[in-house]
Scaffold this active site. Structure first.
Site: not given
Ligand SMILES: [Zn+2]
Length: 218
Positions: A13, A88, A127, A156, A167
């Protein structure tokens, strides 16, 4: 054109918001940036926000909306804004509608960045970063060797599939009702009803930008 960005974590975004703003010649206002700027300038609301931020507390909606209203009223924002992270929750969506109305403006578009969970997991799970020299990689599995030093690549913690799913779940629970609220607004019609535009946000950054601009010009 006044645009609100809504989208899943990892949907890009922020990057796309900058590009949309540049394309239409309108500023992107991200909540954190706008609050920090108001605090730096020492406006009464900015100082109030700073007191909360300094204590590590959430800044109340009323303060955020007051600062947003001042930012929206500036000449640079006269032709429109891209709002990133401003909405939000449903109360924030209601508050933004009220503030825009007080300025004689309205929300034109709710731009929804859609990312399929499995695709996001696939993308983020390749990643990786070298555990020794910290060189970042995309599209490389953990456990493969670093090109620079030969050490092992690791993921990570944030990019572990379980963390990504968590998430996504949090995002859906929080933002799902906001999307429903805007849909109901759009169906009810009327002057205040924004257009809801959904864009597939998976893919190369340039390709997603093109998709977004095509959808907005329709
Ligand atoms: Zn390395």
């Amino acid at each position: 054109m006044n645009i609100v960005l809504l989208g899943a974590p990892g949907a890009g975004k922020g990057t796309q918001g900058d590009r949309i703003g540049a394309h239409y010649g309108i500023p992107k206002l991200a909540t954190g940036d706008v609050l920090r700027e108001a605090a730096r300038q020492g406006t009464p609301l900015g100082l109030e926000a700073k007191r909360y931020m300094d204590r590590g507390e959430l800044v109340p909606d009323a303060v955020i909306l007051g600062i947003m209203k001042e930012a929206l009223a500036r000449p640079v924002a006269a032709n429109g804004v891209v709002l990133d992270g401003v909405v939000r929750t449903v109360p924030q969506a209601e508050g933004l509608e009220r503030v825009l109305g007080e300025l004689g403006r309205r929300l034109d578009v709710v731009l929804l960045f859609d990312v399929e969970e499995e695709e996001l997991v696939r993308r983020l799970s390749t990643r990786t970063v070298c555990e020794r020299c910290q060189a970042p990689y995309t599209g490389r599995e953990s456990g493969s060797a670093c090109d620079k030093c030969g050490s092992r690549l690791v993921r990570r913690a944030d990019d572990e599939p379980e963390a990504i799913r968590k998430r996504m779940r949090e995002y859906r629970e929080k933002t799902g009702p906001v999307i429903d609220w805007y849909r109901a607004r759009a169906e009810a019609g009327g002057d205040a009803a924004p257009r809801i535009v959904m864009v597939d946000a998976v893919g190369e950054i340039d390709a997603v930008t093109q998709r977004v601009l095509d959808a907005l010009s329709r």
